[in-house]
Design a protein around this motif. Structure first.
Motif, short mmCIF file in Angstrom:
data_model
loop_
_atom_site.label_atom_id
_atom_site.label_comp_id
_atom_site.label_asym_id
_atom_site.label_seq_id
_atom_site.Cartn_x
_atom_site.Cartn_y
_atom_site.Cartn_z
N ARG A 277 3.76 12.21 0.57
CA ARG A 277 4.92 12.12 -0.30
C ARG A 277 5.12 10.70 -0.80
NH1 ARG A 277 6.57 17.07 0.61
NH2 ARG A 277 8.75 17.72 0.25
N GLN A 278 4.92 9.72 0.07
CA GLN A 278 5.10 8.33 -0.34
C GLN A 278 4.07 7.93 -1.38
OE1 GLN A 278 4.91 6.57 3.54
NE2 GLN A 278 7.06 6.98 4.00
N ARG A 279 2.83 8.36 -1.20
CA ARG A 279 1.80 8.06 -2.20
C ARG A 279 2.12 8.76 -3.52
NH1 ARG A 279 -1.77 9.13 2.36
NH2 ARG A 279 -2.28 11.14 1.42
N TYR A 280 2.59 9.98 -3.43
CA TYR A 280 2.96 10.76 -4.61
C TYR A 280 4.08 10.05 -5.38
CZ TYR A 280 4.12 15.12 -7.20
OH TYR A 280 4.35 16.05 -8.15
N PHE A 281 5.09 9.59 -4.64
CA PHE A 281 6.21 8.88 -5.26
C PHE A 281 5.74 7.62 -5.98
CE2 PHE A 281 9.29 5.43 -5.16
CZ PHE A 281 10.42 6.01 -5.72
N LEU A 282 4.85 6.85 -5.34
CA LEU A 282 4.38 5.61 -5.95
C LEU A 282 3.63 5.89 -7.25
CD1 LEU A 282 3.19 3.62 -2.80
CD2 LEU A 282 5.29 3.32 -4.13
N ALA A 283 2.80 6.94 -7.26
CA ALA A 283 2.09 7.29 -8.49
C ALA A 283 3.07 7.72 -9.58
CB ALA A 283 1.08 8.41 -8.22
N ALA A 284 4.09 8.51 -9.20
CA ALA A 284 5.08 8.96 -10.17
C ALA A 284 5.91 7.79 -10.71
CB ALA A 284 6.01 10.00 -9.53
N ALA A 285 6.29 6.86 -9.80
CA ALA A 285 7.06 5.69 -10.22
C ALA A 285 6.23 4.80 -11.13
CB ALA A 285 7.54 4.91 -9.00
N PHE A 286 4.95 4.62 -10.79
CA PHE A 286 4.06 3.81 -11.62
C PHE A 286 3.99 4.38 -13.02
CE2 PHE A 286 0.03 2.81 -13.56
CZ PHE A 286 -0.21 1.49 -13.21
#
Length: 410
Positions: A277-286
């Motif tokens: 989830r944290q990796r997913y969030f970072l990609a979405a935020a990027f």
């Protein structure tokens, strides 16, 4: 992955006339903001240069030991380091809740502050020399490791041990400042991670507990696609299956969730699910940060920069402009996510309890396969690189991420 550095004509980085030039400058500015958030960065001209200067001058920097130095190599082995201008960044997420009001604690479902700060999120971000791709490698917080100068313990104890008692070159006494304690904690953590992964660590970014929330607040939330309905009373995250635009509070709940998560086969994901989830969030935020829609809004841009300055700590040698230019061609679709291989769990005497068994040699071999597949040859473990924007990670001895339904996360 090639180590050849790709260069653009210098004029292509400059702001041209009209909207095209402005958007080009904004994209580069977005790389600087996005880079420091999800491990990338930015530069611009005019108003955007002013914004960048504000970010550069306002960031909290703490000098630590061990950065840029080769990791230890076993006798008879040869170093397998990244080369050229490739970089490895350590992203540390801590659970500091100091300063929260009772109302904020209730609203964010985070619980009361603990007496010590734990580093429950550990991500190594590999950026190759050409900057076109990035690999996010999660280190589970319960990984059982050797901590130099201390007893073996879970890896999230390394920062606490260093901050409380000091480490080589970074002593800690009763009169030490918070910055000195922080430097000792990060230095010891870097040493432990180098021993585990075999990688040189060039820079670090420390995000405090509310960093995810403040950044999500500044960019007006993120969009996620859930494979299954979720109902977790501990984090407060409750959503149906499908696409949702999360509010800042929901985004924090999303990245904190570790209970009631399972893959398609019914295996409980726990911390592996939270890491995905944290990796997913970072990609979405990027992806959202680098869009002109976000960057053309001065109020939103200023809010994002203010959030970053208030929540992030970086080392004194990290150059925002250098990293931004290196990552000019990076897109959210080229951010891959993995979790290091583990070998099951084991109970240890208190205060450790149940911990994940990790073998440094196995971890190092697998990391080299991820970062340099052409050199390492075919992997002996199932699975392979997966995009953080469209996959969920399931726990496995290989550490590979199991593909989920296309475009969604468990």
């Amino acid at each position: 992955m090639t180590d050849a550095q790709l260069h653009r004509p210098s004029g292509q980085h400059r702001t041209g006339r009209g909207r095209t030039g402005t958007v080009s400058a904004l994209r580069l500015l977005g790389k600087i903001v996005a880079a420091i958030v999800s491990a990338s960065l930015l530069v611009g001209a005019g108003y955007f240069r002013t914004s960048y200067t504000s970010l550069e001058r306002g960031l909290h920097r703490v000098s630590v030991g061990g950065l840029g130095q080769p990791a230890p190599v076993a006798r008879g082995d040869t170093p397998k380091q990244v080369d050229g201008s490739a970089q490895n960044l350590l992203v540390i997420g801590d659970d500091d809740r100091s300063g929260l009001t009772p109302q904020e604690i209730e609203t964010l479902h985070v619980g009361a502050a603990s007496p010590t700060t734990s580093t429950d999120t550990l991500l190594l971000v590999h950026v190759p020399a050409n900057g076109a791709k990035a690999t996010l490698i999660s280190i589970p917080r319960d990984s059982y490791v050797a901590i130099p100068g201390f007893k073996n313990a879970k890896i999230n104890a390394a920062y606490i041990d260093g901050a409380q008692y000091g480490t080589d070159g970074f002593p800690v006494t009763s009169s030490s400042s918070d910055a000195e304690k922080q430097a000792a904690g990060i230095t010891l953590l870097i040493r432990v991670l180098k021993n585990l992964t075999g990688l040189r660590i060039d820079h670090y970014v420390l995000v405090n507990f509310l960093g995810f929330f403040h950044i999500a607040q500044a960019i007006k939330g993120v969009t996620v696609n859930l494979c299954h309905a979720v109902d977790d009373s501990r984090s407060g995250f409750v959503q149906s299956a499908g696409v949702h635009h999360l509010t800042p509070v929901q985004a924090l709940e999303f990245v904190r969730q570790r209970h009631n998560l399972s893959d398609a086969q019914g295996h409980q994901l726990n911390d592996f699910g939270r890491e995905a989830r944290q990796r997913y969030f970072l990609a979405a935020a990027f992806n959202k940060i680098e869009t002109a829609g976000t960057l053309l809004n001065p109020s939103r841009l200023n809010g994002l920069i203010a959030a970053i300055k208030s929540t992030l700590t970086i080392d004194d040698g990290l150059s925002l402009t250098t990293l931004a230019h290196q990552m000019l061609d990076l897109t959210s679709g080229n951010i891959a996510g993995q979790t290091i291989p583990t070998e099951g769990s084991q109970m240890f005497p208190a205060p450790v309890g149940s911990a994940l068994i990790v073998d440094p040699a196995t971890v190092q071999r697998q990391i080299q396969r991820w970062l340099h597949p052409s050199r390492a040859g075919p992997s002996s473990t199932p699975g392979g690189s997966t995009r953080t924007s469209s996959t969920s990670a399931a726990p496995s001895k290989s550490g590979s991420a199991a593909p989920a339904q296309h475009g969604c996360i468990n």
